[in-house]
Design a protein around this motif. Sequence first.
Motif, PDB file in Angstrom:
ATOM      1  N   ALA A 179      51.428  61.983  24.371  1.00  0.00           N
ATOM      2  CA  ALA A 179      50.376  61.103  24.873  1.00  0.00           C
ATOM      3  C   ALA A 179      49.034  61.816  24.823  1.00  0.00           C
ATOM      4  O   ALA A 179      48.968  63.049  24.899  1.00  0.00           O
ATOM      5  N   LEU A 180      47.995  61.018  24.675  1.00  0.00           N
ATOM      6  CA  LEU A 180      46.628  61.537  24.616  1.00  0.00           C
ATOM      7  C   LEU A 180      45.763  60.764  25.602  1.00  0.00           C
ATOM      8  O   LEU A 180      45.809  59.537  25.642  1.00  0.00           O
ATOM      9  N   ALA A 181      44.974  61.493  26.399  1.00  0.00           N
ATOM     10  CA  ALA A 181      43.959  60.845  27.250  1.00  0.00           C
ATOM     11  C   ALA A 181      42.602  61.295  26.729  1.00  0.00           C
ATOM     12  O   ALA A 181      42.296  62.485  26.720  1.00  0.00           O
ATOM     13  N   LEU A 182      41.806  60.328  26.286  1.00  0.00           N
ATOM     14  CA  LEU A 182      40.478  60.615  25.752  1.00  0.00           C
ATOM     15  C   LEU A 182      39.459  60.220  26.817  1.00  0.00           C
ATOM     16  O   LEU A 182      39.347  59.037  27.155  1.00  0.00           O
ATOM     17  N   VAL A 183      38.734  61.195  27.346  1.00  0.00           N
ATOM     18  CA  VAL A 183      37.746  60.884  28.390  1.00  0.00           C
ATOM     19  C   VAL A 183      36.429  60.525  27.703  1.00  0.00           C
ATOM     20  O   VAL A 183      35.853  61.344  26.992  1.00  0.00           O
ATOM     21  N   LEU A 184      35.973  59.294  27.924  1.00  0.00           N
ATOM     22  CA  LEU A 184      34.779  58.823  27.209  1.00  0.00           C
ATOM     23  C   LEU A 184      33.518  58.789  28.058  1.00  0.00           C
ATOM     24  O   LEU A 184      32.410  58.838  27.542  1.00  0.00           O
ATOM     25  N   GLU A 185      33.699  58.605  29.366  1.00  0.00           N
ATOM     26  CA  GLU A 185      32.534  58.571  30.262  1.00  0.00           C
ATOM     27  C   GLU A 185      32.943  59.216  31.565  1.00  0.00           C
ATOM     28  O   GLU A 185      34.119  59.144  31.943  1.00  0.00           O
ATOM     29  N   SER A 186      31.982  59.811  32.251  1.00  0.00           N
ATOM     30  CA  SER A 186      32.316  60.245  33.603  1.00  0.00           C
ATOM     31  C   SER A 186      31.085  60.124  34.480  1.00  0.00           C
ATOM     32  O   SER A 186      29.953  60.213  34.003  1.00  0.00           O
ATOM     33  N   GLY A 187      31.322  59.871  35.737  1.00  0.00           N
ATOM     34  CA  GLY A 187      30.224  59.759  36.688  1.00  0.00           C
ATOM     35  C   GLY A 187      30.753  60.037  38.075  1.00  0.00           C
ATOM     36  O   GLY A 187      31.971  60.080  38.288  1.00  0.00           O
ATOM     37  N   VAL A 245      39.197  60.699  40.155  1.00  0.00           N
ATOM     38  CA  VAL A 245      39.772  62.022  40.431  1.00  0.00           C
ATOM     39  C   VAL A 245      39.159  62.588  41.716  1.00  0.00           C
ATOM     40  O   VAL A 245      37.988  62.345  42.014  1.00  0.00           O
ATOM     41  N   ARG A 246      40.003  63.310  42.454  1.00  0.00           N
ATOM     42  CA  ARG A 246      39.567  63.842  43.744  1.00  0.00           C
ATOM     43  C   ARG A 246      39.074  65.272  43.575  1.00  0.00           C
ATOM     44  O   ARG A 246      39.314  65.903  42.549  1.00  0.00           O
ATOM     45  N   ARG A 247      38.395  65.768  44.609  1.00  0.00           N
ATOM     46  CA  ARG A 247      37.851  67.133  44.561  1.00  0.00           C
ATOM     47  C   ARG A 247      38.959  68.133  44.193  1.00  0.00           C
ATOM     48  O   ARG A 247      40.048  68.068  44.759  1.00  0.00           O
ATOM     49  N   GLY A 248      38.704  68.997  43.239  1.00  0.00           N
ATOM     50  CA  GLY A 248      39.668  70.022  42.863  1.00  0.00           C
ATOM     51  C   GLY A 248      40.699  69.553  41.841  1.00  0.00           C
ATOM     52  O   GLY A 248      41.486  70.357  41.361  1.00  0.00           O
ATOM     53  N   GLU A 249      40.703  68.255  41.513  1.00  0.00           N
ATOM     54  CA  GLU A 249      41.672  67.735  40.530  1.00  0.00           C
ATOM     55  C   GLU A 249      41.019  67.614  39.159  1.00  0.00           C
ATOM     56  O   GLU A 249      39.815  67.401  39.076  1.00  0.00           O
ATOM     57  N   THR A 250      41.821  67.646  38.100  1.00  0.00           N
ATOM     58  CA  THR A 250      41.314  67.293  36.774  1.00  0.00           C
ATOM     59  C   THR A 250      42.058  66.051  36.303  1.00  0.00           C
ATOM     60  O   THR A 250      43.092  65.682  36.881  1.00  0.00           O
ATOM     61  N   VAL A 251      41.534  65.424  35.233  1.00  0.00           N
ATOM     62  CA  VAL A 251      42.202  64.251  34.655  1.00  0.00           C
ATOM     63  C   VAL A 251      43.632  64.635  34.256  1.00  0.00           C
ATOM     64  O   VAL A 251      44.588  63.900  34.503  1.00  0.00           O
ATOM     65  N   VAL A 259      36.280  58.518  35.770  1.00  0.00           N
ATOM     66  CA  VAL A 259      36.127  58.628  34.316  1.00  0.00           C
ATOM     67  C   VAL A 259      36.609  57.342  33.649  1.00  0.00           C
ATOM     68  O   VAL A 259      37.408  56.602  34.225  1.00  0.00           O
ATOM     69  N   LEU A 260      36.103  57.088  32.459  1.00  0.00           N
ATOM     70  CA  LEU A 260      36.617  55.998  31.625  1.00  0.00           C
ATOM     71  C   LEU A 260      37.485  56.629  30.541  1.00  0.00           C
ATOM     72  O   LEU A 260      37.041  57.549  29.841  1.00  0.00           O
ATOM     73  N   LEU A 261      38.704  56.155  30.437  1.00  0.00           N
ATOM     74  CA  LEU A 261      39.701  56.761  29.556  1.00  0.00           C
ATOM     75  C   LEU A 261      40.181  55.808  28.492  1.00  0.00           C
ATOM     76  O   LEU A 261      40.305  54.611  28.751  1.00  0.00           O
TER      77      LEU A 261
END
Length: 384
Positions: free
Chosen positions: A293-301, A272-278, A342-344
């Motif tokens: 649909a569902l996006a489950l965010v499991l990790e982020s860095g 994801v870029r600056r100012g964006e969300t998943v 992120v890992l989705l």
Amino acid sequence: MLDADHALRRLPSLLAAAGYRPEFLAGRLGIRVPDDVGQINHAPMVERLRDDRTRAAALTRIFFLETDEPQARVFDEATRRALRSAGLLSQRAGRVRARLRLDPIGAHWLLADRRFRAPDSRALRLPPGDPVYPPSSDSILLRDVVVKRDRGTVLDLCTGSGVQALAVASASERVIAVDVSARAAALARLNAALNGIGNVEVRIGDLYRPVAGERFDTVIANPPFVPSPYRRGPAYHSGGPTGARVLRRIVGGLHEALQPDGRFFAVSHLAVRRGETVADVLRPWWRRFPGRALALVLESGSAVDLAAAQSLFALADGFTAYAAEVTRWVAYLRRHRVQDVVLLLLAAERGGRRGFDAITAFQRTLPLPLSHPPRHHVEQWLTG
Ligand SMILES: C[S@@+](CC[C@H](N)C(=O)[O-])C[C@H]1O[C@@H](n2cnc3c(N)ncnc32)[C@H](O)[C@@H]1O
């Protein structure tokens, strides 16, 4: 004399009798998933098992840690000879080496190309091609969340070793597994046969092309998803600058591939870029999807965290090579304005209400936060 095919067919019973199972790896090496053993801790893991004379340890050394083993410790002589002629083992100066790795995953055994050595061009007379991805943490994450449907039909896109296809086979009527790589397709077929699974059909081709016009109760996908500077790397690796190049096409074809109440499960990175969300990135993908649909965010860095993790392979050539690799990845991600990765897990269901949800769940933030300094405990004790 034992022929090569017969020796391969007998292999699972030999592995089971020796106790070469996930529980053995978890107990002896303290790991949860196969890639918990990587470049950095490979040598200590080899040392942990060095004095273990059990058959399970010998099999772990040749098939999991990919080291050589004195021939007398690996199978009986007739089996060894047959597996050599099949192209699974090689032998030199009284030591045996595996041309492929063989991971115990759940109740199955999965052959794939090696993690710590270059692919072997003579392995099982497979067609040449990019290395076939060994089941890893992403594979197991996906495998564990797929909800099986009794007697349903399943499409496993990007099948690789076939790990997802094999996991759903016993609950399904029929599974079609697709991979663009002829080498992966050949190995997925072999893995189905090795595990005595008869209802998995493997087809070679680009995503939905080999199944045009067919509909499935479930579609599963673990596409190449790393936002990587290596565009010409192995087919299992790069998902373009956002990681989603292949995933986006998979989502775009779901309305045609899914039965009216069909379900979809996938795992992927997403940059994801600056100012964006998943949600900003993913919601538009589902606008025309007739379901939810569902996006489950499991990790982020951050981009730097991804670069640090993905560059570890370069440590084999020393710290300077590692530093150069990190710089290369960071420069690539910055050029593409990537802020976070992120890992989705994605899940979708055709039919019923329409909508899109993005949920941050069980999130692990990289790098892991440090634990409190001990002073904190002393202060707490003094004031308690
Ligand atoms: C990350 S691996 C996943 C393997 C396996 N499904 C798993 O879960 O471990 C991705 C696989 O996608 C395949 N692939 C890449 N592009 C593809 C495409 N356009 N169509 C079909 N398969 C593709 C690669 O050859 C590779 O085997």
